[in-house]
Design a protein around this motif. Structure first.
Motif, mmCIF file in Angstrom:
data_model
loop_
_atom_site.group_PDB
_atom_site.id
_atom_site.type_symbol
_atom_site.label_atom_id
_atom_site.label_comp_id
_atom_site.label_asym_id
_atom_site.label_seq_id
_atom_site.Cartn_x
_atom_site.Cartn_y
_atom_site.Cartn_z
ATOM 1 N N THR A 171 0.360 -4.092 -5.547
ATOM 2 C CA THR A 171 1.465 -4.971 -5.137
ATOM 3 C C THR A 171 2.803 -4.433 -5.631
ATOM 4 N N SER A 172 2.846 -3.992 -6.886
ATOM 5 C CA SER A 172 4.087 -3.447 -7.445
ATOM 6 C C SER A 172 4.523 -2.189 -6.705
ATOM 7 N N LEU A 173 3.553 -1.339 -6.358
ATOM 8 C CA LEU A 173 3.885 -0.121 -5.615
ATOM 9 C C LEU A 173 4.430 -0.453 -4.234
ATOM 10 N N LEU A 174 3.865 -1.453 -3.579
ATOM 11 C CA LEU A 174 4.352 -1.866 -2.259
ATOM 12 C C LEU A 174 5.782 -2.394 -2.347
ATOM 13 N N LEU A 175 6.091 -3.075 -3.453
ATOM 14 C CA LEU A 175 7.441 -3.604 -3.641
ATOM 15 C C LEU A 175 8.438 -2.511 -4.009
ATOM 16 N N GLY A 176 7.980 -1.520 -4.796
ATOM 17 C CA GLY A 176 8.875 -0.480 -5.285
ATOM 18 C C GLY A 176 9.071 0.672 -4.333
ATOM 19 N N ASN A 177 7.995 1.106 -3.673
ATOM 20 C CA ASN A 177 8.056 2.233 -2.746
ATOM 21 C C ASN A 177 6.992 2.020 -1.676
ATOM 22 N N GLY A 178 7.421 1.628 -0.488
ATOM 23 C CA GLY A 178 6.484 1.263 0.569
ATOM 24 C C GLY A 178 5.515 2.367 0.940
ATOM 25 N N GLU A 179 5.992 3.612 0.975
ATOM 26 C CA GLU A 179 5.130 4.737 1.342
ATOM 27 C C GLU A 179 3.996 4.900 0.341
ATOM 28 N N VAL A 180 4.336 4.894 -0.939
ATOM 29 C CA VAL A 180 3.315 5.032 -1.981
ATOM 30 C C VAL A 180 2.434 3.789 -2.013
ATOM 31 N N GLY A 181 3.029 2.626 -1.762
ATOM 32 C CA GLY A 181 2.249 1.391 -1.739
ATOM 33 C C GLY A 181 1.186 1.409 -0.659
ATOM 34 N N ALA A 182 1.543 1.916 0.529
ATOM 35 C CA ALA A 182 0.559 2.027 1.615
ATOM 36 C C ALA A 182 -0.564 2.982 1.232
ATOM 37 N N TRP A 183 -0.193 4.067 0.554
ATOM 38 C CA TRP A 183 -1.209 5.019 0.060
ATOM 39 C C TRP A 183 -2.131 4.344 -0.951
ATOM 40 N N ALA A 184 -1.579 3.572 -1.869
ATOM 41 C CA ALA A 184 -2.383 2.881 -2.874
ATOM 42 C C ALA A 184 -3.310 1.854 -2.229
ATOM 43 N N LEU A 185 -2.819 1.167 -1.216
ATOM 44 C CA LEU A 185 -3.625 0.143 -0.539
ATOM 45 C C LEU A 185 -4.840 0.759 0.143
ATOM 46 N N SER A 186 -4.692 1.999 0.593
ATOM 47 C CA SER A 186 -5.846 2.668 1.199
ATOM 48 C C SER A 186 -6.955 2.907 0.179
ATOM 49 N N HIS A 187 -6.602 2.959 -1.114
ATOM 50 C CA HIS A 187 -7.587 3.116 -2.183
ATOM 51 C C HIS A 187 -8.156 1.777 -2.640
ATOM 52 N N THR A 188 -7.408 0.714 -2.448
ATOM 53 C CA THR A 188 -7.822 -0.592 -2.995
ATOM 54 C C THR A 188 -8.125 -1.611 -1.902
ATOM 55 N N ARG A 189 -8.359 -1.145 -0.678
ATOM 56 C CA ARG A 189 -8.614 -2.062 0.439
ATOM 57 C C ARG A 189 -9.868 -2.901 0.187
ATOM 58 N N SER A 190 -10.918 -2.269 -0.335
ATOM 59 C CA SER A 190 -12.152 -3.024 -0.610
ATOM 60 C C SER A 190 -11.926 -4.034 -1.725
ATOM 61 N N ASP A 191 -11.081 -3.658 -2.716
ATOM 62 C CA ASP A 191 -10.752 -4.600 -3.786
ATOM 63 C C ASP A 191 -10.070 -5.840 -3.221
ATOM 64 N N LEU A 192 -9.182 -5.641 -2.248
ATOM 65 C CA LEU A 192 -8.461 -6.756 -1.638
ATOM 66 C C LEU A 192 -9.425 -7.737 -0.992
ATOM 67 N N CYS A 193 -10.394 -7.226 -0.246
ATOM 68 C CA CYS A 193 -11.377 -8.102 0.399
ATOM 69 C C CYS A 193 -12.185 -8.870 -0.638
ATOM 70 N N ASN A 194 -12.566 -8.185 -1.708
ATOM 71 C CA ASN A 194 -13.356 -8.838 -2.763
ATOM 72 C C ASN A 194 -12.543 -9.908 -3.491
ATOM 73 N N LEU A 195 -11.264 -9.635 -3.719
ATOM 74 C CA LEU A 195 -10.412 -10.618 -4.395
ATOM 75 C C LEU A 195 -10.253 -11.875 -3.547
ATOM 76 N N VAL A 196 -10.100 -11.682 -2.234
ATOM 77 C CA VAL A 196 -9.955 -12.826 -1.331
ATOM 78 C C VAL A 196 -11.202 -13.693 -1.352
ATOM 79 N N GLN A 197 -12.366 -13.070 -1.404
ATOM 80 C CA GLN A 197 -13.633 -13.792 -1.326
ATOM 81 C C GLN A 197 -14.188 -14.197 -2.691
ATOM 82 N N SER A 198 -13.430 -13.941 -3.768
ATOM 83 C CA SER A 198 -13.951 -14.164 -5.125
ATOM 84 C C SER A 198 -14.038 -15.626 -5.516
ATOM 85 N N ASP A 199 -13.272 -16.493 -4.846
ATOM 86 C CA ASP A 199 -13.206 -17.914 -5.198
ATOM 87 C C ASP A 199 -12.637 -18.121 -6.601
ATOM 88 N N ASN A 200 -11.910 -17.109 -7.101
ATOM 89 C CA ASN A 200 -11.234 -17.190 -8.392
ATOM 90 C C ASN A 200 -9.740 -17.366 -8.114
#
Length: 737
Positions: A171-200
């Motif tokens: 999230t911080s990378l997306l806010l600070g530098n969109g290009e690098v943030g998009a690159w980081a999201l490609s590494h953490t895409r599965s984490d995002l799905c798991n966080l959404v479904q975590s019920d936490n």
């Protein structure tokens, strides 16, 4: 620097607890700032910067030295900021992410994301940023050494915390530098799905901020496709926790603008509207740090205030307000839930009236929402094509060439937003005190926010029936105060121009006698400046001239103020504009300055009077302008100096004869009054009128239509017949001399 970087960083890491983490974030922001001079000048200007005008007045050698010093300082600051940010990534990033996922304070976690994004952006080069954060995006980056065996439930908890840290960093990378943030999201895409479904709740809140940030970056949007398709985003929007709903709603609104199929579903859009309005019921900005004013001036509002649910609601409404049916819903009292004590508009007005609202993050969004409701999408499109080589209609025809019949039909089914609907919405907004709210937002607003406020007020001022209420709500006074500085930017110039146009609109139809003396006198200067502005449009010139004409009719005091602002020369210039309506308005404004001494002196000049006579005789090309010019001559002919100058002009006989024979009853009426005034002077003036055959013309005219019986054969309307009888009576009086 006299500060030991290692010690500074260690102190900040020790401060990463809920109670003093905000202070640590302030220190980190200042420690890694790219502009240390701003930090030094935050409270007291120790090293003041030269203004552009001061730089222009410097000697070449001094200017070269000053520019060199600035460049060297900038390079040094960037290097220091980069070195410190990279050191932080090595020795402090892990602790900050740990503190972010440990806190229960959602707002504090958002603030961490903003500050961390700024720190990472200080590294500048994308490859260097990737090198610094890559290890923290790996799956096992945060896993501690195994000291003892853990249960499966404990391991799942550890894995969730690890995913939360990676999500916070992304999230911080997306806010600070969109290009690098998009690159980081490609590494953490599965984490995002798991966080959404975590019920936490914490995990889902981090996921919500993550998708909101990703939706703002074009290259990151494809990574959210799976969440849209499987309904995970909807699940976040429907979550009872407000902080989770707000980020997801913001993401869907942003994605809706980029994806036409997503935004075409009216049910989904209304659902988003309900969520956004519910978010407005939050308490608004949450001030996390109330101490250290010097640092807060340097760090800026974005780090001191993380986006609250209210601001997120304003953000979502800003995206939705571009849709016609949403404009109608908001203007006509939409509220959610239905039992809510205030409508959405009333709530937005309340937020805009909060102290220092113009300086808040949501100020621009509020101004944009109000401005969008007060205009149709078709008008917005026309404005977008202004000064372009292709018109809106031509563009639409070209677009249709590449569309199927179904797509063309879909385009034709868009809601019709005619001018009647727009005017009704404007009336609703003004009844809800929106103009007063926009004036309040202008206080302390940024350049862009101020521009949006003025644009919104200008759009509302088109509704003539509500201009009095707008003046009562402080719009006239607020727009009069706006003035550009010594070295205005293009945005500032346009804002001031729009503010002056708003003053014009308000005063075109308003009775000046109902204004206060300060309002009447204070409005003259901005109007004259707008008329004098070569970059203003013909419409802006025309409206300003009408307003000046209205003000000039009030009293000799307003005439004097217009003259004092060099109004005569300005209005004279407007009489020669390319647009005939501007010429007419300029002529009429000059007429209303009679009988001010300065105007009478202007007319007594033979060169000026020759031009006025030429304008009066030019009725074939511009009837309205000629009518005004003849009227001005008739009003001023009582003055002996002007009448003597008039009869001495070479074209006097030819021009006045042509005017009398024009056949236009309005022009003839004014010309006959002019002859009456000239005859009243007697002597040479009277002899000149008689010698020119003008009295003889009046005698023949009166004899031809003495009783008005022949008027039936002329096909005149009832009103024109009345005008004819007036001219006949005047002609009889002149013929009797």
């Amino acid at each position: 620097s006299l500060v030991n970087n290692e010690f500074m960083l260690k102190s900040c890491c020790l401060a990463f607890s809920d109670k003093i983490i905000a202070a640590a974030l302030d220190v980190l922001s200042s420690w890694t700032t790219l502009d240390r001079l701003a930090l030094l000048n935050a409270d007291t200007p120790l090293i003041p910067r030269k203004t552009p005008s001061e730089q222009r007045n410097m000697k070449p050698r001094d200017l070269a030295a000053y520019s060199k010093a600035n460049y060297q300082r900038s390079c040094r600051d960037k290097k220091w900021a980069k070195d410190r940010a990279m050191l932080f990534c090595k020795k402090g990033l892990k602790d900050l992410l740990q503190a972010a996922v440990a806190t229960e304070n959602h707002t504090l976690r958002k603030q961490v994301g903003i500050v961390l994004g700024r720190i990472l952006a200080s590294i500048q080069e994308e490859e260097d940023i990737k090198t610094c954060v890559k290890q923290w995006l790996e799956t096992s980056a945060f896993v501690e050494e195994i000291i003892e065996e853990k249960t499966e439930e404990e391991w799942q908890g550890e894995e969730l915390i690890e995913m939360m840290k990676r999500g916070q960093l992304t999230t911080s990378l997306l806010l600070g530098n969109g290009e690098v943030g998009a690159w980081a999201l490609s590494h953490t895409r599965s984490d995002l799905c798991n966080l959404v479904q975590s019920d936490n709740i914490k995990a889902m809140a981090i996921a919500s901020e993550m998708v909101s940030a990703a939706a703002s970056v074009e290259k990151a949007r494809p990574s959210l496709t799976s969440l849209v398709n499987n309904g995970s985003l909807e699940a976040l929007v429907e979550h009872p926790e407000q902080d989770i709903r707000s980020g997801a709603a913001s993401a869907i609104a942003k994605l809706g603008l980029a994806d036409k199929t997503l935004s075409a579903n009216e049910g989904e859009v209304i659902g988003l509207l309900e969520v956004a309005v519910e978010l407005l019921n939050d308490k608004g900005l949450v001030d996390i740090t109330k101490e250290n004013d010097v640092l807060s001036k340097t760090v800026g509002a974005s780090s001191q205030y993380a986006a609250s649910s209210t601001e997120r609601g304003v953000e979502v409404l800003g995206y939705l307000s571009g849709k016609t049916h949403i404009k109608e819903e908001l203007a006509h009292g939409f509220r959610c839930p239905p039992s809510a004590p205030k409508t959405a508009i009333e709530k937005l007005v309340e937020i805009a009236n909060e102290p220092k609202a113009g300086e808040s993050i949501s100020a621009y969004g509020l101004a944009t929402i109000f401005g969008l409701i007060a205009v149709s999408n078709e008008t917005l499109r026309k404005e977008a094509f202004k000064d372009k080589e292709i018109s809106m209609e031509q563009y639409d025809e070209l677009q249709k060439l590449g569309k199927t019949e179904e797509e063309k039909e879909a385009m034709s089914t868009e809601p019709d937003d005619n001018q009647t609907n727009v005017e009704e919405r404007i009336r609703k907004l003004i009844q809800s005190n929106v103009p007063r709210a926009l004036v309040k937002l202008m206080e302390g607003a940024s350049e862009k926010t101020l521009e949006q406020c003025v644009i919104g007020l200008n759009r509302m001022a088109i509704e003539a029936s509500c201009r009095g209420m707008m003046i009562q709500q402080g719009v006239l006074s607020g727009c009069m105060k706006l003035d550009q500085g010594k070295n205005p930017t293009e945005v500032e110039k346009n804002t001031v121009r729009q503010a002056r146009q708003c003053v014009s609109k308000l005063l075109v139809t308003t009775n000046p006698a109902l204004l206060t003396s300060s309002q009447m006198m204070g409005s003259v200067k901005p109007l004259i400046q707008l008329i004098r502005d070569n970059d203003a449009s013909d419409l802006q010139h025309f409206e300003a001239l009408l307003a000046i004409t209205n003000l000039a009719s009030v009293s000799n005091e307003t005439k004097t103020r217009i003259v004092a602002e060099k109004g005569i020369s300005t209005l004279s210039y407007a009489m020669f504009a390319d647009h005939e309506l501007v010429r007419r308005a300029g002529t009429e404004a000059m007429c209303n300055l009679v009988p001010h001494p300065a105007m009478m002196k202007h007319l007594a000049d033979p060169e000026n009077l020759r031009l006025w006579l030429a304008f009066a005789a030019n009725f074939e090309e511009n009837v309205e302008c000629a009518t005004a010019a003849v009227g001005c001559l008739a009003m001023s002919a009582y003055d002996p100096a002007i009448s003597s100058t008039l009869i001495s002009l070479e074209k006097f006989t030819e021009s006045v004869s042509a005017i009398l024979e024009s056949g236009n009853l309005d022009i003839m009426h004014r010309a006959l009054v002019l002859l009456q005034e000239l005859l009243n002077h007697g002597g040479e003036t009277k002899e000149a009128v008689i010698g020119a055959g003008l009295v003889a013309f009046c005698r023949i005219y009166a004899d031809s239509y003495h009783d008005g019986s022949k008027a039936q054969d002329l096909g005149l309307s009832k009103e024109q017949q009345g005008q004819l009888m007036v001219t006949i009576d005047l002609a009889k009086q002149i013929a009797s001399v």
